[in-house]
Design a protein around this motif. Structure first.
Motif, mmCIF file in Angstrom:
data_model
loop_
_atom_site.group_PDB
_atom_site.id
_atom_site.type_symbol
_atom_site.label_atom_id
_atom_site.label_comp_id
_atom_site.label_asym_id
_atom_site.label_seq_id
_atom_site.Cartn_x
_atom_site.Cartn_y
_atom_site.Cartn_z
ATOM 1 N N ALA A 289 0.831 -1.205 0.000
ATOM 2 C CA ALA A 289 0.000 0.000 0.000
ATOM 3 C C ALA A 289 0.865 1.254 0.000
ATOM 4 N N ALA A 290 1.986 1.230 0.729
ATOM 5 C CA ALA A 290 2.913 2.363 0.741
ATOM 6 C C ALA A 290 3.583 2.520 -0.621
ATOM 7 N N ILE A 291 3.933 1.406 -1.247
ATOM 8 C CA ILE A 291 4.518 1.460 -2.590
ATOM 9 C C ILE A 291 3.526 2.101 -3.565
ATOM 10 N N ALA A 292 2.249 1.773 -3.424
ATOM 11 C CA ALA A 292 1.224 2.360 -4.294
ATOM 12 C C ALA A 292 1.143 3.867 -4.092
ATOM 13 N N SER A 366 5.302 -2.487 -9.398
ATOM 14 C CA SER A 366 5.418 -3.946 -9.428
ATOM 15 C C SER A 366 6.852 -4.390 -9.177
ATOM 16 N N MET A 367 7.807 -3.678 -9.779
ATOM 17 C CA MET A 367 9.212 -4.018 -9.557
ATOM 18 C C MET A 367 9.620 -3.777 -8.112
ATOM 19 N N ARG A 368 9.151 -2.683 -7.538
ATOM 20 C CA ARG A 368 9.486 -2.389 -6.141
ATOM 21 C C ARG A 368 8.917 -3.458 -5.221
ATOM 22 N N LEU A 369 7.693 -3.883 -5.491
ATOM 23 C CA LEU A 369 7.089 -4.926 -4.667
ATOM 24 C C LEU A 369 7.869 -6.222 -4.787
ATOM 25 N N PHE A 370 8.198 -6.620 -5.994
ATOM 26 C CA PHE A 370 8.976 -7.848 -6.205
ATOM 27 C C PHE A 370 10.311 -7.769 -5.472
ATOM 28 N N ASP A 371 11.029 -6.674 -5.653
ATOM 29 C CA ASP A 371 12.368 -6.564 -5.065
ATOM 30 C C ASP A 371 12.311 -6.541 -3.537
ATOM 31 N N ALA A 372 11.315 -5.861 -2.993
ATOM 32 C CA ALA A 372 11.164 -5.844 -1.537
ATOM 33 C C ALA A 372 10.859 -7.244 -1.025
#
Length: 424
Positions: A289-292, A366-372
């Motif tokens: 949610a923060a990434i969004a 999406s990339m940030r979520l995957f990497d996190a």
């Protein structure tokens, strides 16, 4: 998969629900009319597993939830034992003595027809829906994320503290493990969260920007070994009773009498397992949610959303009370956050927080979520500096844990096949 029983009457129409309430003596809570003619029934099924109705009359309202002998969102081709709702009822019963303010009030449980009748929460919002609307700027809903995190952390801590071996004793704890066994839904978690996202599978789908990362993931021995350890912990560490599916779709928020209200619901995946699981699922959903929020340039909202994580940890630690075990639980929680984040990025069931973003913002998010998620899986820690980061997080190199060089991940434009059905 085990064949589910189907020898009970399902609630399908409004008349079915009114008739059920009349037959169980509950209709009088809604209406003085013996036939319930002035009772309105609306189906509000939103989750994947069960059917939910709201029945409203001049005297009040009730929510009526029934477990069909299959996954509701799919139908009879995916059978599941409806006794799963008994796990939910037992968990609510235990929570009512510890955190009654954080759960819906249960009015009745009908074990023969797999029906829970409970407080109507329709004046509140599902947390995920509220989060999506905040980013879309469709309304001015404000949430106190510190208070939200504290409520969820207290919920997890009180449940764990009251059902641990230390609290119950070895004999009573062993009995709880047996009576709370939830094999079919645990198997679903093993498949959808802890297996399928890490290999070729027809259920998996992802944004084209993740193509290179996904292909590297399938060959990533370090991740595979880390997930195998997480899977082992999920299956074998019976530490305390869990909600089992504590994501942002299992929390409701709103205001009553001017105060923020937080209700945790749908503990149908409940079982006795590793304490870090519930915290990790919650943390992953607040992180995405923060990434969004970051993806649409709202750094202040992203920071506020992330504040729920340390607030939940502090409240959990206070309720749990055993400082000597906190480091291990925190590491477990981040690893479970990792597998939850990964399934939201590339697995069966994605989160609307990312999927509902403007199209141009989705690739980076999406990339940030995957990497996190990958970072959490490999390290059992938070992403360093996440609150200040504006681009994709630094990806831990595949094979880094064993000293192997990292293959170069590249983005591709060919999307994977979409899933045929929604996941639990």
């Amino acid at each position: 998969m085990t064949a589910a029983r189907s020898d009970y009457e399902l609630l399908v129409t409004a008349a079915d629900v009114v008739g059920y309430l009349a037959g169980t003596g509950l209709l009088g809570r809604l209406s003085a009319a013996s036939d319930g003619a002035d009772v309105r029934v609306d189906e509000v099924t939103a989750g994947n597993m069960n059917r939910v109705f709201l029945a409203r009359g001049p005297l009040g309202s009730l929510a009526v939830k029934q477990a069909p002998p299959w996954v509701q969102v799919v139908g009879p081709e995916w059978p599941v034992d409806p006794a799963r709702i008994a796990s939910e009822a037992r968990t609510y019963e235990r929570l009512a003595a510890r955190v009654p303010e954080s759960i819906p009030t249960i009015v009745a449980f009908d074990e023969s027809r797999y029906v829970l009748v409970m407080e109507d929460l329709s004046d509140l919002d599902v947390l995920r829906d509220a989060l999506v609307r905040q980013v879309a700027a469709d309304d001015g809903a404000e949430l106190d994320f510190v208070a939200l995190g504290a409520a969820v952390g207290r919920f997890v801590g009180e449940l764990a503290a009251s059902t641990s071996v230390a609290a119950l004793g070895a004999s009573a704890h062993a009995e709880l493990v047996e009576t709370s066994a939830n094999p079919e839904l645990c198997r679903m978690t093993l498949e959808v969260v802890l297996d399928e996202p890490y290999r070729e599978h027809e259920h998996n789908h992802w944004h084209p920007a993740l193509e290179g990362r996904v292909r590297s993931l399938y060959a990533d021995a370090a991740v595979r070994e880390a997930v195998a350890r997480i899977r082992h912990d999920f299956e074998h560490r019976a530490e305390a009773l869990l909600h089992g599916d504590l994501h942002s779709g299992s929390v409701m928020v709103g205001r009553r009498d001017g105060e923020q209200v937080v209700k945790v619901f749908d503990p149908e995946f409940s079982f006795v397992g590793p304490i870090g699981l519930d915290l990790g699922l919650f943390w992953a959903n607040l992180e995405l949610a923060a990434i969004a929020a970051d993806a649409v340039g709202d750094a202040a909202l992203a920071e506020a959303r992330r504040s729920a994580v340390p607030a939940s940890w502090a409240a959990f630690a206070e309720a749990w009370g055993d400082a000597s075990s906190l480091a291990g639980i925190e590491s477990d929680a981040w690893r479970f956050a990792g597998v939850e984040g990964m399934r939201r990025a590339v697995g069966f069931s994605h989160a609307a927080d990312i999927e509902s973003l403007p199209g141009a913002a989705i690739p980076d998010a999406s990339m940030r979520l995957f990497d996190a998620a990958r970072h959490h899986i490999l390290t059992g820690t938070a992403v360093p500096g996440a609150t200040a980061r504006s681009g994709p997080v630094a990806q831990t190199a595949p094979g880094a844990a064993s000293g192997r060089p990292s293959p170069q991940a590249t983005d591709a434009s060919t999307p994977s096949a979409a899933p045929r059905r929604s996941a639990p």
